[in-house]
Design an enzyme around this catalytic site. Structure first.
Site, mmCIF file in Angstrom:
data_model
loop_
_atom_site.group_PDB
_atom_site.id
_atom_site.type_symbol
_atom_site.label_atom_id
_atom_site.label_comp_id
_atom_site.label_asym_id
_atom_site.label_seq_id
_atom_site.Cartn_x
_atom_site.Cartn_y
_atom_site.Cartn_z
ATOM 1 C CG ASP A 101 -1.644 1.148 1.483
ATOM 2 O OD1 ASP A 101 -2.198 1.706 0.468
ATOM 3 O OD2 ASP A 101 -1.811 1.640 2.520
ATOM 4 C CG ASP A 122 -2.155 7.262 0.629
ATOM 5 O OD1 ASP A 122 -1.169 7.560 0.113
ATOM 6 O OD2 ASP A 122 -3.334 7.400 0.242
HETATM 7 MG MG LIG Z 1 -2.816 2.999 3.497
#
Ligand SMILES: [Mg+2]
Length: 153
Positions: free
Chosen positions: A8, A10
């Site tokens: 991922d 963020d």
């Molecule tokens: Mg995230």
């Protein structure tokens, strides 16, 4: 064949708060609760501590892809995400994430062994492999994640 890890962006690869810290106070107020919609917010963000080093280590043993979601209502974020990858990992054919950026709101549809994600959202909790819950008690930082994954090889 190497096993696949999805990562991922963020608050995993990207330190989201370093972007927020660079915003004007009036922008922060205006976008309260939806800061991911601030235009060009992603281009301001720094890598998460130890993310770059860790990813390079893991790439020797695993097949890595970025699996991220971009806000539906912030089209510039889609652009800034790939620009962020270019800036921090390069854009050349031999760069680590060359053509390996996947933007999805349904992460459960991707096939692979591991997903490193800080939230259950956008299909992460329904991922068919193992969800490594970044920021949780078991995996508070990149050191613990990297150590765990390297001993799994
Ligand atoms: Mg995230």
């Amino acid at each position: 064949m190497k096993k696949i890890i999805y990562i991922d962006m963020d608050n995993v690869l990207v330190d989201f708060k370093t972007g927020i810290e660079k915003l004007d106070k009036n922008i922060i107020d205006e976008y309260d609760g939806r800061l991911d919609e601030v235009p060009s917010i992603f281009s301001l963000m720094e890598p998460y501590p130890n993310a770059i080093d860790s990813v390079h280590k893991l790439s020797k043993k695993y097949d890595l892809y970025i699996l991220s979601t971009a806000p539906w209502l912030n089209p510039s974020a889609w652009i800034h995400k790939i620009e962020w990858v270019h800036k921090h990992f390069g854009k050349e054919k031999d760069s680590l994430f060359y053509k390996r950026l996947i933007i999805s709101h349904n992460k459960n549809l991707n096939t692979g062994e591991y997903l490193i994600d800080d939230r259950p959202n956008n299909g992460a909790k329904d991922f068919k492999g193992e969800w490594i819950h970044f920021g949780s008690q078991d995996f508070p930082d990149w050191e613990t994640v990297t150590e765990y994954l390297l001993q799994k090889v």
